[in-house]
Design an enzyme around this catalytic site. Structure first.
Site, short mmCIF file in Angstrom:
data_model
loop_
_atom_site.label_atom_id
_atom_site.label_comp_id
_atom_site.label_asym_id
_atom_site.label_seq_id
_atom_site.Cartn_x
_atom_site.Cartn_y
_atom_site.Cartn_z
N LYS A 242 0.88 -1.23 0.02
CA LYS A 242 0.01 -0.02 0.07
C LYS A 242 0.81 1.05 0.15
O LYS A 242 1.76 1.39 0.93
CB LYS A 242 -0.77 -0.08 1.10
CG LYS A 242 -1.73 1.07 1.39
CD LYS A 242 -2.61 1.15 2.76
CE LYS A 242 -3.12 2.86 3.09
NZ LYS A 242 -3.95 2.41 4.29
N LYS A 254 -9.05 13.70 8.09
CA LYS A 254 -8.65 13.33 9.39
C LYS A 254 -8.20 14.56 10.28
O LYS A 254 -7.86 15.82 9.45
CB LYS A 254 -7.18 12.71 9.26
CG LYS A 254 -7.28 11.14 8.97
CD LYS A 254 -5.98 10.54 9.20
CE LYS A 254 -5.85 9.17 8.28
NZ LYS A 254 -6.41 8.00 9.09
N GLU A 326 -9.41 3.88 2.71
CA GLU A 326 -8.90 3.93 1.19
C GLU A 326 -7.90 2.65 0.65
O GLU A 326 -8.03 2.53 -0.42
CB GLU A 326 -8.26 5.34 0.76
CG GLU A 326 -6.87 5.52 1.09
CD GLU A 326 -6.57 5.34 2.59
OE1 GLU A 326 -7.61 5.66 3.57
OE2 GLU A 326 -5.51 4.90 3.13
N ARG A 328 -7.89 -0.32 1.52
CA ARG A 328 -8.32 -1.55 0.71
C ARG A 328 -8.76 -1.55 -0.49
O ARG A 328 -8.98 -2.38 -1.40
CB ARG A 328 -9.53 -2.10 1.91
CG ARG A 328 -10.57 -1.10 2.01
CD ARG A 328 -11.26 -1.56 3.21
NE ARG A 328 -10.65 -1.01 4.53
CZ ARG A 328 -11.32 -0.96 5.73
NH1 ARG A 328 -12.36 -1.67 5.99
NH2 ARG A 328 -10.69 -0.62 6.77
N1 BES Z 1 -3.99 4.36 7.14
C1 BES Z 1 -4.95 4.44 7.84
C2 BES Z 1 -4.74 3.48 8.96
C3 BES Z 1 -3.85 3.87 10.01
C4 BES Z 1 -4.33 4.62 11.14
C5 BES Z 1 -2.29 3.75 9.76
C6 BES Z 1 -3.30 4.81 12.05
C7 BES Z 1 -1.51 4.33 10.78
C8 BES Z 1 -1.81 4.86 11.92
C9 BES Z 1 -6.22 3.78 7.15
O1 BES Z 1 -6.35 4.40 5.73
C10 BES Z 1 -7.57 4.64 8.04
O2 BES Z 1 -7.62 5.48 7.89
N2 BES Z 1 -8.29 3.55 8.24
C11 BES Z 1 -9.41 3.69 9.28
C12 BES Z 1 -10.51 2.84 8.56
C13 BES Z 1 -11.74 3.24 9.31
C14 BES Z 1 -12.11 4.55 8.49
C15 BES Z 1 -12.82 2.27 8.60
C16 BES Z 1 -8.98 3.57 10.60
O3 BES Z 1 -8.47 2.38 10.71
O4 BES Z 1 -9.44 4.03 11.58
ZN ZN Z 2 -4.57 4.60 4.84
ZN ZN Z 3 -7.26 6.20 5.78
#
Ligand code: BES
Ligand code: ZN
Ligand code: ZN
Length: 479
Positions: A242, A254, A326, A328
């Site tokens: 990714k 965010k 995003e 996935r």
């Molecule tokens: N890249 C993030 C996951 C992440 C979170 C990586 C914290 C490193 C530190 C991913 O794209 C994301 O934002 N995932 C969300 C998914 C949710 C919106 C279903 C998450 O994990 O909160």
């Molecule tokens: Zn991400």
């Molecule tokens: Zn994200």
């Protein structure tokens, strides 16, 4: 910095590794106190006048002895030596030969690896750079092929440091377009074929996850394909990373006082590129393809919005419940491409969910997939320090991906078990005939401070895990 191996010789300082046993240890006339032998401890015994100095590194209790302890000790020693400003140092590694299973050459490789990784710093944007005078590390050993072991450690550390460098780069410098340029330049002289899917070709190949996620950024998304096929007859292994160069969350933006860490959302891509760097220099006979799905996840008037439906070429439709899920969406494109390329084994590695850290903390990533495959990864990581813990694919949780108007949603309907649900999402894009492993490294991509062979910032996690996985299918490293 030069790293040599051989018999004992005079240097400005000598490093001694000491276990915490009841046996007394005396160095330069000083009997070591128990706290000096604790794991992670570093104490200097300064020599007078022209006498050389002694650095005592504690290894802690003998129980649980591993190469990882040695790598961490090397990292601590390297930073201490840097701070002291020594020019030449030597290290005694005999303390490790305490049990038979420990091999001298592995000790040399581990020490070299930990030393280089522990000395790493990302100072490209500091106008005042710290300059360390260290010129030479001498490893005291009777091994006849110690140089090969050192070389192996250097190659492994360099690949990991490449991953760290790329991951640490800020998104104004390293974005999807400059990442493509970097890959083209970096791999130009290496035995790797490069193919970049972008614009019309992404459309033609229906890589609709990448096209959708990338819509809000001024930098165009791409699928980077690197192929190392010195033996194309071997079953194809595909490594998927990714590469979200900045995850602003898209329209589900965010927030927070400082979300600079969202630049680490390309940790999976960095691990794959670091590994490909090592593999393509190793000369091994293999058939490996790397797929990097790269995009920025930005809010913008053209950005995708929640409720968007993405149709994938396997017929699956996905409702975007949350633009911040995003990863996935773009990984789905890569997994489908891996199917089309004829992969027999696929490993995807990504900073996919915050939830994996809630489940496992910050020291061990999660791995899902085919049972035997998952166990292989767990055992490789236990050896090389890129640790992974087997996680479940629970069929009953599939319903959490339900969408009222598409085949599935990109987020779970409940706020629990998000890392497992994300893995279930990805599984829908993997042909059941393929052996598949999914590694969520969102919790191990960065280190908050200097610790062992980690320094503050990107860890380079996953590079060595992928390399050792590929090597586990090889007879020898150097041909
Ligand atoms: N890249 C993030 C996951 C992440 C979170 C990586 C914290 C490193 C530190 C991913 O794209 C994301 O934002 N995932 C969300 C998914 C949710 C919106 C279903 C998450 O994990 O909160
Ligand atoms: Zn991400
Ligand atoms: Zn994200």
């Amino acid at each position: 910095m030069l790293i040599t191996v051989g018999s004992e010789r005079t240097t400005e300082a000598t490093i001694h590794l000491c276990w915490k046993t009841s046996e007394p240890i005396v160095i330069a006339g000083v009997e070591l106190k128990p706290h000096m032998r604790e794991r992670g401890a570093a104490h200097l015994l300064y020599g007078r006048g022209t006498e050389s100095h002694h650095l005592v590194i504690g290894l802690g209790e003998v129980a649980g002895i591993s190469y990882e302890i040695l790598r961490n000790a090397a990292g601590v020693a390297a930073r201490t030596v840097q701070k002291e400003g020594f020019q030449t140092v030597a290290v005694h590694l005999e303390a490790l030969n305490i049990i038979e299973e420990i091999k001298e050459n592995e000790n040399i490789t581990s020490w070299t690896e930990g030393w280089l990784l522990g000395s790493y710093q990302f100072d490209r944007y500091k106008s005042k750079k710290k300059v360390f005078p260290l010129e030479k590390l001498h490893i005291i050993s009777t091994s006849t092929d110690g140089e090969v072991a050192v070389q192996k450690g250097i190659i492994r550390a360099e690949g990991t440091m490449l991953a760290r460098d790329l991951c640490n780069e800020p998104p104004n410098i390293l974005h999807p377009e400059s990442l493509v340029e970097f890959v083209e330049t970096h791999f130009a002289e290496l035995p790797v074929d490069i193919h970049i899917y972008r614009e019309e070709e992404l459309v033609k190949q229906q890589m609709n996850g990448l096209l959708t996620v990338g819509q809000g950024s001024s930098y165009k998304p791409a699928m980077i394909e690197l192929s190392y096929a010195t033996d194309p007859k071997q079953p194809l292994i595909v490594l998927v990373g990714k590469g979200i160069t900045f995850d602003m969350g898209g329209m589900n933006v965010k927030s927070g006082r400082d979300i600079s860490d969202a630049r680490f959302d390309m940790g999976g891509a960095c691990a794959v590129l670091g590994a490909m760097g090592i593999i393509s220099r190793s000369g091994i006979q293999a058939n490996i393809t790397a797929l990097i799905a790269t995009a920025d996840n930005m809010p913008d008037s053209r950005a995708f919005v929640p409720s968007t439906v993405i149709t994938y070429p396997n017929g699956l439709t996905v409702q975007v419940g949350n633009t911040d899920a995003e990863g996935r969406l773009v990984l789905a494109d890569a997994l489908l491409l891996a199917n089309r390329l004829g992969a027999k084994e696929v490993v995807d590695i990504c900073t996919l969910t915050g939830n994996v850290g809630e489940a496992l903390g910050l020291g061990i990533a999660g791995v899902w997939g085919d049972q035997s495959f998952v166990e292989e990864f767990a055992s490789i990581g236990e050896q090389n320090g890129d640790r992974v813990w087997p996680m479940p694919l629970i069929d009953e949780y599939e319903e959490l991906l339900h969408s009222d108007y598409a085949d599935m949603n990109n987020m779970s309907s409940i706020p629990y078990g998000g890392a497992i649900v994300a893995a279930l999402f990805l599984r829908r894009f993997v042909d059941p005939s393929i052996r598949w492993a999914h590694i969520d490294m969102a919790n191990t991509v960065q280190s908050k401070g200097d610790k062992g062979y980690y320094t503050a910032g990107a860890t380079g996690y996953g590079t060595r895990l992928l390399v050792d996985f590929v090597l586990s299918r090889q007879e020898e490293f150097f041909k």
